[in-house]
Scaffold this motif. Structure first.
Motif, mmCIF file in Angstrom:
data_model
loop_
_atom_site.group_PDB
_atom_site.id
_atom_site.type_symbol
_atom_site.label_atom_id
_atom_site.label_comp_id
_atom_site.label_asym_id
_atom_site.label_seq_id
_atom_site.Cartn_x
_atom_site.Cartn_y
_atom_site.Cartn_z
ATOM 1 N N PRO A 97 -1.097 58.852 -13.146
ATOM 2 C CA PRO A 97 -0.799 57.473 -13.158
ATOM 3 C C PRO A 97 -0.099 56.593 -12.152
ATOM 4 N N GLY A 98 0.572 57.343 -11.370
ATOM 5 C CA GLY A 98 1.356 56.728 -10.142
ATOM 6 C C GLY A 98 0.199 56.247 -9.297
ATOM 7 N N ASP A 99 -0.836 56.970 -8.898
ATOM 8 C CA ASP A 99 -1.775 56.521 -8.107
ATOM 9 C C ASP A 99 -2.314 55.063 -8.404
ATOM 10 N N VAL A 100 -2.727 55.356 -9.809
ATOM 11 C CA VAL A 100 -3.291 54.021 -10.344
ATOM 12 C C VAL A 100 -2.420 52.722 -10.374
ATOM 13 N N LEU A 101 -1.276 52.862 -10.856
ATOM 14 C CA LEU A 101 -0.360 51.885 -10.583
ATOM 15 C C LEU A 101 0.077 51.603 -9.120
ATOM 16 N N ALA A 102 0.051 52.378 -8.326
ATOM 17 C CA ALA A 102 0.118 52.151 -6.867
ATOM 18 C C ALA A 102 -0.781 51.208 -6.275
ATOM 19 N N GLU A 103 -2.203 51.664 -6.607
ATOM 20 C CA GLU A 103 -3.159 50.782 -6.210
ATOM 21 C C GLU A 103 -3.049 49.360 -6.850
ATOM 22 N N VAL A 104 -3.052 49.305 -8.129
ATOM 23 C CA VAL A 104 -2.668 47.975 -8.935
ATOM 24 C C VAL A 104 -1.618 47.128 -8.067
ATOM 25 N N SER A 105 -0.750 47.583 -7.790
ATOM 26 C CA SER A 105 0.549 47.128 -7.263
ATOM 27 C C SER A 105 0.257 46.734 -5.914
ATOM 28 N N ALA A 106 -0.697 47.450 -4.890
ATOM 29 C CA ALA A 106 -0.881 47.056 -3.664
ATOM 30 C C ALA A 106 -1.928 45.972 -3.717
ATOM 31 N N LEU A 107 -2.771 45.899 -4.683
ATOM 32 C CA LEU A 107 -3.815 44.669 -4.800
ATOM 33 C C LEU A 107 -3.141 43.256 -5.021
ATOM 34 N N VAL A 108 -2.061 43.696 -6.040
ATOM 35 C CA VAL A 108 -1.419 42.397 -6.182
ATOM 36 C C VAL A 108 -0.534 41.956 -5.287
ATOM 37 N N ALA A 109 0.008 42.862 -4.303
ATOM 38 C CA ALA A 109 0.768 42.457 -3.428
ATOM 39 C C ALA A 109 -0.030 41.656 -2.165
ATOM 40 N N GLU A 110 -1.351 41.787 -2.505
ATOM 41 C CA GLU A 110 -2.522 40.909 -1.653
ATOM 42 C C GLU A 110 -3.196 39.548 -2.151
ATOM 43 N N GLY A 111 -2.264 39.342 -3.309
ATOM 44 C CA GLY A 111 -2.762 38.186 -3.919
ATOM 45 C C GLY A 111 -3.776 38.266 -5.214
ATOM 46 N N VAL A 112 -4.134 39.565 -5.499
ATOM 47 C CA VAL A 112 -5.023 39.552 -6.628
ATOM 48 C C VAL A 112 -4.423 39.678 -7.942
ATOM 49 N N ILE A 113 -4.952 38.654 -8.707
ATOM 50 C CA ILE A 113 -3.990 38.373 -10.223
ATOM 51 C C ILE A 113 -4.761 38.952 -11.235
ATOM 52 N N GLU A 114 -5.933 39.603 -11.146
ATOM 53 C CA GLU A 114 -6.592 40.236 -12.322
ATOM 54 C C GLU A 114 -7.212 41.327 -11.947
ATOM 55 N N VAL A 115 -6.989 42.599 -12.583
ATOM 56 C CA VAL A 115 -7.492 43.969 -12.418
ATOM 57 C C VAL A 115 -8.091 44.419 -13.815
ATOM 58 N N THR A 116 -9.144 45.098 -13.414
ATOM 59 C CA THR A 116 -10.103 45.733 -14.405
ATOM 60 C C THR A 116 -9.870 47.256 -14.343
ATOM 61 N N LEU A 117 -9.324 47.961 -15.162
ATOM 62 C CA LEU A 117 -9.301 49.432 -15.073
ATOM 63 C C LEU A 117 -10.496 50.147 -15.375
ATOM 64 N N LEU A 118 -11.111 51.072 -14.786
ATOM 65 C CA LEU A 118 -12.414 51.501 -14.824
ATOM 66 C C LEU A 118 -12.806 53.006 -15.185
#
Ligand code: SF4
Length: 490
Positions: free
Chosen positions: A178-199
Protein backbone atom coordinates in the motif's frame (compact mmCIF):
# COMPACT_ATOMS: atom_id res chain seq x y z
CA UNK A 1 26.74 8.91 -32.45
CA UNK A 2 23.27 10.47 -32.81
CA UNK A 3 20.54 9.64 -30.31
CA UNK A 4 18.52 6.63 -31.39
CA UNK A 5 14.79 7.28 -31.55
CA UNK A 6 11.91 5.05 -30.51
CA UNK A 7 8.18 4.56 -31.00
CA UNK A 8 5.89 2.39 -28.85
CA UNK A 9 2.66 1.10 -30.43
CA UNK A 10 0.11 -0.11 -27.89
CA UNK A 11 -2.69 -2.64 -28.37
CA UNK A 12 -5.30 -3.78 -25.83
CA UNK A 13 -6.21 -2.76 -22.29
CA UNK A 14 -5.26 -0.08 -19.80
CA UNK A 15 -2.66 -2.38 -18.32
CA UNK A 16 -0.88 -2.33 -21.68
CA UNK A 17 -1.29 1.43 -21.99
CA UNK A 18 0.44 1.81 -18.63
CA UNK A 19 3.11 -0.78 -19.48
CA UNK A 20 3.86 1.25 -22.61
CA UNK A 21 4.54 4.28 -20.40
CA UNK A 22 7.09 2.07 -18.59
CA UNK A 23 8.63 0.93 -21.91
CA UNK A 24 9.01 4.59 -22.97
CA UNK A 25 10.54 5.45 -19.59
CA UNK A 26 13.00 2.53 -19.85
CA UNK A 27 14.11 3.53 -23.34
CA UNK A 28 14.58 7.16 -22.36
CA UNK A 29 16.61 6.11 -19.33
CA UNK A 30 18.74 4.12 -21.76
CA UNK A 31 19.35 7.23 -23.86
CA UNK A 32 16.71 6.87 -26.59
CA UNK A 33 14.42 9.75 -27.56
CA UNK A 34 10.83 9.64 -28.82
CA UNK A 35 10.70 9.96 -32.62
CA UNK A 36 9.37 13.29 -33.90
CA UNK A 37 6.01 13.33 -35.67
CA UNK A 38 5.94 10.79 -38.50
CA UNK A 39 9.72 10.33 -38.71
CA UNK A 40 11.11 6.78 -39.06
CA UNK A 41 12.12 5.56 -35.58
CA UNK A 42 15.29 3.53 -34.99
CA UNK A 43 13.35 1.25 -32.64
CA UNK A 44 9.68 0.22 -32.94
CA UNK A 45 8.15 -1.59 -29.97
CA UNK A 46 4.81 -3.36 -30.44
CA UNK A 47 3.12 -3.87 -27.06
CA UNK A 48 0.58 -6.55 -27.96
CA UNK A 49 -2.76 -7.90 -26.71
CA UNK A 50 -3.93 -11.53 -26.93
CA UNK A 51 -7.54 -11.21 -25.82
CA UNK A 52 -9.33 -11.16 -29.13
CA UNK A 53 -9.08 -13.27 -32.28
CA UNK A 54 -7.93 -10.44 -34.51
CA UNK A 55 -5.10 -9.68 -32.06
CA UNK A 56 -2.86 -12.02 -34.08
CA UNK A 57 -3.89 -10.40 -37.36
CA UNK A 58 -3.07 -7.00 -35.90
CA UNK A 59 0.42 -8.06 -34.85
CA UNK A 60 1.42 -9.86 -38.04
CA UNK A 61 -0.24 -7.13 -40.11
CA UNK A 62 1.90 -4.49 -38.36
CA UNK A 63 5.03 -6.60 -38.76
CA UNK A 64 4.28 -7.00 -42.46
CA UNK A 65 4.01 -3.23 -42.87
CA UNK A 66 7.28 -2.67 -40.97
CA UNK A 67 9.32 -5.07 -43.14
CA UNK A 68 9.99 -2.67 -46.06
CA UNK A 69 11.05 0.09 -43.62
CA UNK A 70 13.41 -2.35 -41.90
CA UNK A 71 14.88 -3.47 -45.25
CA UNK A 72 15.40 0.21 -46.14
CA UNK A 73 16.96 0.98 -42.70
CA UNK A 74 19.08 -2.04 -41.61
CA UNK A 75 19.89 -0.30 -38.30
CA UNK A 76 16.21 -0.25 -37.40
CA UNK A 77 15.14 -2.64 -34.66
CA UNK A 78 11.68 -4.17 -34.08
CA UNK A 79 10.69 -5.47 -30.64
CA UNK A 80 7.49 -7.33 -29.76
CA UNK A 81 6.22 -7.47 -26.17
CA UNK A 82 2.95 -7.87 -24.27
CA UNK A 83 0.49 -10.75 -24.00
CA UNK A 84 0.79 -12.11 -27.56
CA UNK A 85 4.58 -12.21 -27.21
CA UNK A 86 4.16 -14.08 -23.92
CA UNK A 87 1.88 -16.56 -25.75
CA UNK A 88 3.60 -16.95 -29.14
CA UNK A 89 7.26 -16.57 -28.01
CA UNK A 90 9.77 -17.79 -30.63
CA UNK A 91 6.98 -18.37 -33.18
CA UNK A 92 6.99 -14.62 -33.78
CA UNK A 93 10.59 -14.67 -35.03
CA UNK A 94 9.87 -17.81 -37.07
CA UNK A 95 6.88 -16.10 -38.75
CA UNK A 96 8.63 -12.68 -39.01
CA UNK A 97 12.42 -13.20 -39.04
CA UNK A 98 12.94 -9.42 -39.35
CA UNK A 99 11.92 -9.07 -35.66
CA UNK A 100 14.93 -8.41 -33.38
CA UNK A 101 13.53 -8.83 -29.86
CA UNK A 102 10.63 -10.72 -28.27
CA UNK A 103 10.02 -10.11 -24.56
CA UNK A 104 7.11 -11.07 -22.31
CA UNK A 105 4.73 -9.61 -19.76
CA UNK A 106 6.99 -10.60 -16.85
CA UNK A 107 10.22 -8.95 -17.99
CA UNK A 108 9.43 -5.64 -19.65
CA UNK A 109 12.46 -4.20 -17.81
CA UNK A 110 14.75 -6.31 -20.00
CA UNK A 111 13.95 -4.42 -23.23
CA UNK A 112 16.98 -2.07 -23.42
CA UNK A 113 19.45 -4.87 -22.68
CA UNK A 114 17.83 -7.20 -25.22
CA UNK A 115 17.97 -4.49 -27.91
CA UNK A 116 21.72 -3.98 -27.23
CA UNK A 117 22.36 -7.72 -27.22
CA UNK A 118 20.48 -8.20 -30.52
CA UNK A 119 22.51 -5.38 -32.11
CA UNK A 120 25.80 -6.64 -30.74
CA UNK A 121 25.22 -10.31 -31.59
CA UNK A 122 23.33 -9.52 -34.84
CA UNK A 123 20.85 -12.17 -33.75
CA UNK A 124 17.21 -12.05 -32.63
CA UNK A 125 16.74 -12.22 -28.86
CA UNK A 126 13.70 -14.05 -27.43
CA UNK A 127 13.38 -13.84 -23.63
CA UNK A 128 10.14 -14.97 -21.96
CA UNK A 129 9.88 -15.54 -18.20
CA UNK A 130 7.25 -17.71 -16.49
CA UNK A 131 6.83 -15.40 -13.54
CA UNK A 132 7.27 -11.74 -12.70
CA UNK A 133 10.87 -10.54 -12.74
CA UNK A 134 10.37 -7.00 -11.48
CA UNK A 135 7.14 -5.31 -10.42
CA UNK A 136 6.54 -2.96 -13.37
CA UNK A 137 5.88 -0.02 -11.04
CA UNK A 138 9.51 -0.09 -9.92
CA UNK A 139 10.51 0.75 -13.50
CA UNK A 140 10.78 4.31 -14.88
CA UNK A 141 7.75 5.62 -16.78
CA UNK A 142 7.21 8.43 -19.23
CA UNK A 143 3.63 9.44 -18.68
CA UNK A 144 1.31 10.28 -21.58
CA UNK A 145 -0.80 12.82 -19.69
CA UNK A 146 0.02 15.92 -17.61
CA UNK A 147 -3.18 15.71 -15.57
CA UNK A 148 -4.19 12.02 -15.34
CA UNK A 149 -2.08 9.01 -14.33
CA UNK A 150 -2.35 5.23 -14.10
CA UNK A 151 -1.10 3.60 -10.91
CA UNK A 152 -0.96 -0.21 -10.70
CA UNK A 153 -2.05 -1.80 -7.43
CA UNK A 154 -1.50 -5.35 -8.66
CA UNK A 155 -0.59 -7.44 -11.70
CA UNK A 156 -1.92 -10.83 -12.73
CA UNK A 157 -5.18 -12.54 -11.79
CA UNK A 158 -6.22 -15.51 -9.60
CA UNK A 159 -9.50 -16.08 -11.40
CA UNK A 160 -10.04 -18.65 -14.12
CA UNK A 161 -12.80 -17.27 -16.34
CA UNK A 162 -13.10 -19.87 -19.09
CA UNK A 163 -13.01 -17.36 -21.99
CA UNK A 164 -9.96 -15.50 -20.71
CA UNK A 165 -6.29 -16.00 -21.54
CA UNK A 166 -4.97 -13.33 -19.14
CA UNK A 167 -4.10 -15.57 -16.16
CA UNK A 168 -1.95 -17.84 -18.33
CA UNK A 169 -0.11 -14.80 -19.74
CA UNK A 170 0.05 -12.42 -16.78
CA UNK A 171 0.32 -15.02 -13.99
CA UNK A 172 -1.14 -15.13 -10.50
CA UNK A 173 -2.09 -11.90 -8.73
CA UNK A 174 0.78 -9.99 -7.16
CA UNK A 175 -0.11 -7.02 -4.96
CA UNK A 176 1.96 -3.91 -4.42
CA UNK A 177 2.55 -2.67 -0.89
CA UNK A 178 0.00 0.00 0.00
CA UNK A 179 2.79 2.44 0.87
CA UNK A 180 4.28 2.04 -2.61
CA UNK A 181 0.96 2.73 -4.27
CA UNK A 182 0.37 5.82 -2.14
CA UNK A 183 3.95 7.01 -2.65
CA UNK A 184 3.50 6.83 -6.42
CA UNK A 185 0.13 8.61 -6.25
CA UNK A 186 1.68 11.36 -4.10
CA UNK A 187 4.65 11.69 -6.44
CA UNK A 188 2.32 12.17 -9.42
CA UNK A 189 0.21 14.73 -7.57
CA UNK A 190 3.39 16.59 -6.60
CA UNK A 191 3.96 17.02 -10.33
CA UNK A 192 0.55 18.49 -10.99
CA UNK A 193 -1.48 15.37 -11.80
CA UNK A 194 -5.03 15.78 -10.42
CA UNK A 195 -6.63 12.47 -11.45
CA UNK A 196 -5.35 8.97 -10.76
CA UNK A 197 -6.78 5.63 -11.91
CA UNK A 198 -5.87 2.62 -9.77
CA UNK A 199 -5.23 -0.34 -12.06
CA UNK A 200 -5.45 -4.10 -11.68
CA UNK A 201 -6.92 -7.06 -13.51
CA UNK A 202 -9.08 -7.42 -10.42
CA UNK A 203 -8.56 -4.38 -8.19
CA UNK A 204 -10.93 -5.35 -5.41
CA UNK A 205 -9.17 -8.57 -4.56
CA UNK A 206 -6.23 -6.30 -3.76
CA UNK A 207 -4.63 -7.36 -0.47
CA UNK A 208 -5.30 -11.06 -0.96
CA UNK A 209 -1.54 -11.57 -1.28
CA UNK A 210 -0.72 -9.88 2.03
CA UNK A 211 -3.78 -11.22 3.81
CA UNK A 212 -5.87 -8.06 4.15
CA UNK A 213 -9.38 -8.66 2.78
CA UNK A 214 -10.33 -5.00 3.18
CA UNK A 215 -7.16 -3.52 1.72
CA UNK A 216 -8.79 -1.94 -1.33
CA UNK A 217 -11.37 0.03 0.67
CA UNK A 218 -8.56 1.27 2.93
CA UNK A 219 -6.49 2.27 -0.09
CA UNK A 220 -9.34 4.36 -1.47
CA UNK A 221 -9.74 6.08 1.91
CA UNK A 222 -5.99 6.73 2.11
CA UNK A 223 -6.14 8.41 -1.31
CA UNK A 224 -8.62 10.78 0.30
CA UNK A 225 -5.81 12.15 2.48
CA UNK A 226 -3.59 13.20 -0.43
CA UNK A 227 -3.80 16.97 -0.90
CA UNK A 228 -4.17 18.06 -4.48
CA UNK A 229 -5.60 14.73 -5.66
CA UNK A 230 -9.02 15.71 -6.99
CA UNK A 231 -10.21 12.53 -8.69
CA UNK A 232 -9.64 8.85 -7.92
CA UNK A 233 -10.93 6.15 -10.27
CA UNK A 234 -10.22 2.43 -10.45
CA UNK A 235 -10.51 -0.45 -12.95
CA UNK A 236 -11.41 -3.33 -13.08
CA UNK A 237 -13.26 -4.78 -10.08
CA UNK A 238 -14.74 -8.28 -10.09
CA UNK A 239 -18.32 -8.70 -8.75
CA UNK A 240 -17.41 -11.79 -6.76
CA UNK A 241 -14.94 -9.81 -4.61
CA UNK A 242 -16.98 -6.61 -4.38
CA UNK A 243 -17.52 -5.81 -0.70
CA UNK A 244 -19.60 -3.21 1.13
CA UNK A 245 -16.50 -1.56 2.62
CA UNK A 246 -15.45 -0.53 -0.90
CA UNK A 247 -18.88 0.99 -1.57
CA UNK A 248 -18.69 2.86 1.75
CA UNK A 249 -15.17 4.07 0.98
CA UNK A 250 -16.33 5.34 -2.45
CA UNK A 251 -19.32 7.15 -0.91
CA UNK A 252 -17.41 8.62 2.07
CA UNK A 253 -14.13 9.69 0.40
CA UNK A 254 -14.71 13.04 -1.38
CA UNK A 255 -12.09 12.66 -4.12
CA UNK A 256 -13.21 9.13 -5.14
CA UNK A 257 -15.38 9.52 -8.23
CA UNK A 258 -18.86 8.01 -8.23
CA UNK A 259 -18.10 5.92 -11.26
CA UNK A 260 -17.89 2.15 -11.33
CA UNK A 261 -16.89 -0.14 -14.18
CA UNK A 262 -18.07 -3.63 -13.19
CA UNK A 263 -17.93 -6.38 -15.85
CA UNK A 264 -21.14 -8.44 -15.98
CA UNK A 265 -20.17 -10.58 -19.02
CA UNK A 266 -23.58 -12.38 -19.00
CA UNK A 267 -26.94 -12.01 -17.23
CA UNK A 268 -27.68 -15.74 -17.36
CA UNK A 269 -26.77 -17.81 -14.28
CA UNK A 270 -26.24 -20.84 -16.51
CA UNK A 271 -23.78 -18.96 -18.74
CA UNK A 272 -22.05 -17.30 -15.74
CA UNK A 273 -21.46 -20.82 -14.40
CA UNK A 274 -20.01 -21.96 -17.72
CA UNK A 275 -17.81 -18.83 -17.73
CA UNK A 276 -16.65 -19.66 -14.17
CA UNK A 277 -17.50 -16.11 -13.03
CA UNK A 278 -18.40 -17.17 -9.42
CA UNK A 279 -21.37 -14.84 -9.03
CA UNK A 280 -24.93 -14.95 -10.26
CA UNK A 281 -27.45 -12.44 -11.61
CA UNK A 282 -29.05 -11.66 -8.19
CA UNK A 283 -25.71 -11.04 -6.50
CA UNK A 284 -24.65 -8.73 -9.33
CA UNK A 285 -27.89 -6.71 -9.18
CA UNK A 286 -27.71 -6.49 -5.39
CA UNK A 287 -24.29 -4.84 -5.67
CA UNK A 288 -25.72 -2.35 -8.16
CA UNK A 289 -28.58 -1.59 -5.73
CA UNK A 290 -26.16 -1.12 -2.83
CA UNK A 291 -23.98 1.23 -4.92
CA UNK A 292 -27.03 3.25 -5.99
CA UNK A 293 -28.31 3.47 -2.41
CA UNK A 294 -24.96 4.85 -1.23
CA UNK A 295 -24.31 7.03 -4.33
CA UNK A 296 -27.55 7.84 -6.23
CA UNK A 297 -25.52 9.85 -8.81
CA UNK A 298 -23.13 6.96 -9.59
CA UNK A 299 -22.52 6.06 -13.25
CA UNK A 300 -22.06 2.31 -13.73
CA UNK A 301 -20.54 0.82 -16.86
CA UNK A 302 -19.86 -2.79 -17.76
CA UNK A 303 -18.45 -5.42 -20.15
CA UNK A 304 -20.76 -7.97 -21.79
CA UNK A 305 -19.92 -10.93 -24.01
CA UNK A 306 -22.65 -12.29 -26.31
CA UNK A 307 -22.56 -15.62 -28.06
CA UNK A 308 -20.71 -17.63 -25.40
CA UNK A 309 -20.76 -21.35 -26.35
CA UNK A 310 -24.12 -22.90 -25.47
CA UNK A 311 -25.86 -19.54 -24.88
CA UNK A 312 -29.57 -20.03 -25.65
CA UNK A 313 -32.11 -17.39 -26.63
CA UNK A 314 -33.45 -17.59 -23.05
CA UNK A 315 -29.94 -16.99 -21.66
CA UNK A 316 -29.55 -13.98 -23.91
CA UNK A 317 -32.92 -12.62 -22.77
CA UNK A 318 -31.59 -12.83 -19.21
CA UNK A 319 -28.68 -10.61 -20.23
CA UNK A 320 -31.09 -8.07 -21.73
CA UNK A 321 -33.14 -8.16 -18.50
CA UNK A 322 -30.07 -7.33 -16.40
CA UNK A 323 -29.10 -4.52 -18.80
CA UNK A 324 -32.56 -2.97 -18.40
CA UNK A 325 -32.54 -3.44 -14.60
CA UNK A 326 -28.98 -2.20 -14.02
CA UNK A 327 -29.40 0.96 -16.13
CA UNK A 328 -25.73 1.07 -17.17
CA UNK A 329 -24.56 4.50 -18.39
CA UNK A 330 -22.66 2.58 -21.09
CA UNK A 331 -21.45 -0.93 -21.88
CA UNK A 332 -18.47 -2.39 -23.74
CA UNK A 333 -20.07 -5.17 -25.75
CA UNK A 334 -18.13 -8.02 -27.31
CA UNK A 335 -18.91 -10.94 -29.58
CA UNK A 336 -17.49 -14.13 -28.06
CA UNK A 337 -14.29 -15.06 -29.88
CA UNK A 338 -12.70 -18.45 -29.53
CA UNK A 339 -9.20 -18.14 -27.99
CA UNK A 340 -6.93 -21.14 -28.36
CA UNK A 341 -5.62 -22.08 -24.93
CA UNK A 342 -8.81 -21.11 -23.06
CA UNK A 343 -11.18 -23.75 -21.64
CA UNK A 344 -14.15 -22.23 -23.50
CA UNK A 345 -12.42 -22.78 -26.86
CA UNK A 346 -13.11 -26.51 -26.63
CA UNK A 347 -16.67 -26.24 -25.28
CA UNK A 348 -19.46 -27.80 -27.40
CA UNK A 349 -22.23 -25.65 -28.96
CA UNK A 350 -20.01 -22.92 -30.41
CA UNK A 351 -22.58 -20.55 -31.95
CA UNK A 352 -22.72 -19.44 -35.59
CA UNK A 353 -21.48 -15.98 -36.55
CA UNK A 354 -25.03 -15.05 -37.69
CA UNK A 355 -26.60 -15.85 -34.31
CA UNK A 356 -23.81 -14.00 -32.45
CA UNK A 357 -24.05 -10.97 -34.75
CA UNK A 358 -27.83 -10.85 -34.36
CA UNK A 359 -27.65 -10.90 -30.55
CA UNK A 360 -24.81 -8.37 -30.59
CA UNK A 361 -26.94 -5.89 -32.52
CA UNK A 362 -29.97 -6.43 -30.28
CA UNK A 363 -27.87 -5.92 -27.16
CA UNK A 364 -26.42 -2.66 -28.52
CA UNK A 365 -29.92 -1.42 -29.35
CA UNK A 366 -31.22 -2.11 -25.84
CA UNK A 367 -28.16 -0.58 -24.17
CA UNK A 368 -28.37 2.49 -26.40
CA UNK A 369 -31.94 3.11 -25.27
CA UNK A 370 -30.86 2.80 -21.63
CA UNK A 371 -27.80 5.09 -22.02
CA UNK A 372 -29.77 7.71 -23.91
CA UNK A 373 -32.57 7.81 -21.34
CA UNK A 374 -29.99 8.22 -18.55
CA UNK A 375 -28.22 11.04 -20.44
CA UNK A 376 -31.46 12.86 -21.23
CA UNK A 377 -32.25 12.82 -17.50
CA UNK A 378 -29.07 14.85 -16.86
CA UNK A 379 -30.22 17.92 -18.83
CA UNK A 380 -30.11 21.07 -16.63
CA UNK A 381 -27.72 19.43 -14.16
CA UNK A 382 -24.43 21.16 -13.29
CA UNK A 383 -21.24 19.22 -13.96
CA UNK A 384 -17.53 19.71 -13.18
CA UNK A 385 -15.32 18.71 -16.11
CA UNK A 386 -11.65 17.80 -16.31
CA UNK A 387 -10.78 19.05 -19.79
CA UNK A 388 -9.04 16.25 -21.63
CA UNK A 389 -6.50 15.98 -24.44
CA UNK A 390 -7.78 14.87 -27.83
CA UNK A 391 -11.27 15.32 -26.56
CA UNK A 392 -10.03 18.80 -25.43
CA UNK A 393 -9.35 19.97 -28.94
CA UNK A 394 -11.72 22.65 -30.27
CA UNK A 395 -14.15 21.00 -32.72
CA UNK A 396 -13.82 23.05 -35.91
CA UNK A 397 -17.55 22.87 -36.70
CA UNK A 398 -19.09 23.35 -33.26
CA UNK A 399 -16.16 25.14 -31.61
CA UNK A 400 -16.84 22.91 -28.62
CA UNK A 401 -14.16 21.44 -26.35
CA UNK A 402 -14.58 18.24 -24.33
CA UNK A 403 -13.89 16.81 -20.94
CA UNK A 404 -14.89 14.16 -18.44
CA UNK A 405 -17.44 14.64 -15.68
CA UNK A 406 -16.73 13.14 -12.24
CA UNK A 407 -18.98 10.18 -13.15
CA UNK A 408 -16.81 9.49 -16.19
CA UNK A 409 -19.28 10.73 -18.78
CA UNK A 410 -17.92 12.53 -21.85
CA UNK A 411 -19.19 16.12 -22.19
CA UNK A 412 -18.72 18.43 -25.20
CA UNK A 413 -18.94 22.04 -23.96
CA UNK A 414 -18.87 25.59 -25.32
CA UNK A 415 -15.65 27.23 -24.06
CA UNK A 416 -16.78 30.74 -24.92
CA UNK A 417 -13.82 33.10 -25.20
CA UNK A 418 -11.86 31.62 -22.30
CA UNK A 419 -8.42 30.14 -23.13
CA UNK A 420 -8.93 26.63 -21.78
CA UNK A 421 -6.23 23.94 -21.77
CA UNK A 422 -6.48 20.19 -21.27
CA UNK A 423 -5.95 19.65 -17.53
CA UNK A 424 -8.01 22.72 -16.55
CA UNK A 425 -11.31 22.27 -14.70
CA UNK A 426 -14.58 23.93 -15.78
CA UNK A 427 -18.13 23.91 -14.45
CA UNK A 428 -21.13 24.08 -16.78
CA UNK A 429 -24.76 23.03 -17.22
CA UNK A 430 -25.90 20.16 -19.45
CA UNK A 431 -28.15 21.34 -22.31
CA UNK A 432 -28.54 18.11 -24.27
CA UNK A 433 -28.21 14.35 -23.65
CA UNK A 434 -27.06 12.20 -26.60
CA UNK A 435 -26.80 8.37 -26.55
CA UNK A 436 -23.02 8.33 -25.91
CA UNK A 437 -22.18 11.82 -24.66
CA UNK A 438 -23.57 15.00 -23.13
CA UNK A 439 -23.53 18.56 -24.49
CA UNK A 440 -23.27 21.85 -22.56
CA UNK A 441 -23.76 24.80 -24.89
CA UNK A 442 -24.44 27.43 -22.26
CA UNK A 443 -22.00 29.88 -20.70
CA UNK A 444 -19.39 28.36 -18.41
CA UNK A 445 -20.13 28.76 -14.68
CA UNK A 446 -16.42 28.68 -13.83
CA UNK A 447 -12.97 27.96 -15.29
CA UNK A 448 -10.09 26.95 -13.00
CA UNK A 449 -6.63 27.05 -14.53
CA UNK A 450 -4.54 24.24 -13.02
CA UNK A 451 -0.87 23.38 -12.81
CA UNK A 452 -1.70 20.32 -14.93
CA UNK A 453 -3.06 22.71 -17.56
CA UNK A 454 0.18 24.73 -17.40
CA UNK A 455 2.27 21.57 -17.76
CA UNK A 456 0.15 20.33 -20.65
CA UNK A 457 0.50 23.67 -22.42
CA UNK A 458 4.30 23.60 -21.99
CA UNK A 459 4.42 19.99 -23.22
CA UNK A 460 5.66 18.79 -19.82
CA UNK A 461 4.76 15.24 -18.80
CA UNK A 462 5.41 13.52 -15.46
CA UNK A 463 8.27 11.07 -15.62
CA UNK A 464 8.21 8.67 -12.68
CA UNK A 465 11.40 6.84 -11.94
CA UNK A 466 9.87 3.79 -10.30
CA UNK A 467 8.38 3.42 -6.85
CA UNK A 468 8.93 0.32 -4.80
CA UNK A 469 9.41 -1.07 -1.32
CA UNK A 470 7.83 1.97 0.37
CA UNK A 471 5.91 1.84 3.62
CA UNK A 472 4.67 -1.71 4.33
CA UNK A 473 1.34 -0.48 5.74
CA UNK A 474 -1.27 2.25 5.36
CA UNK A 475 -1.48 6.00 5.68
CA UNK A 476 -0.23 8.57 3.18
CA UNK A 477 3.55 9.00 3.18
CA UNK A 478 4.36 11.05 6.28
CA UNK A 479 6.84 13.93 6.09
CA UNK A 480 9.64 11.51 6.96
CA UNK A 481 8.88 8.85 4.35
CA UNK A 482 10.63 9.65 1.07
CA UNK A 483 8.85 8.02 -1.91
CA UNK A 484 11.50 5.64 -3.11
CA UNK A 485 10.96 6.78 -6.66
CA UNK A 486 10.01 10.28 -7.68
CA UNK A 487 8.56 12.27 -10.47
CA UNK A 488 10.52 14.83 -12.50
CA UNK A 489 8.52 16.64 -15.13
CA UNK A 490 10.56 16.96 -18.30
S1 SF4 B 1 -11.12 -11.75 -13.82
FE1 SF4 B 1 -11.51 -13.25 -15.41
S2 SF4 B 1 -11.74 -12.01 -17.26
FE2 SF4 B 1 -10.69 -10.74 -15.76
S3 SF4 B 1 -8.51 -11.03 -16.15
FE3 SF4 B 1 -9.13 -12.47 -14.54
S4 SF4 B 1 -9.58 -14.38 -15.63
FE4 SF4 B 1 -9.60 -12.71 -17.15
Amino acid sequence: MSTRTYQVRTFGCQMNVHDSERLAGLLEDAGYAPVDGDGTPDVVVLNTCAVRENADNKLYGNLGHLRPAKLANPGMQIAVGGCLAQKDRGDIVRRAPWVDVVFGTHNIGALPVLLERARHNEEAQVEILESLDTFPSTLPARRDSAYSGWVSVSVGCNNTCTFCIVPSLRGKEKDRRPGDVLAEVSALVAEGVIEVTLLGQNVNSYGVEFGDRYAFGKLLRACGDIDGLERVRFTSPHPKDFTSDVIAAMAETPNVCHQLHMPLQSGSDRVLKAMRRSYRQQRYLSIIDEVRAAMPDAAITTDIIVGFPGETEEDFEETLNVVRAARFSSAFTFQYSRRPGTPAATLPDQLSKEVVQNRFERLIAVQEEVSWAANRALVDSTVELLVSTGEGRKDADTMRMSGRARDGRLVHFAPGTARIRPGDVVETVITYGAPHHLVADGELLSHRRTRAGDNHEEGLRPRTSGVGLGLPSFGPPSATSEPVGGCAVI
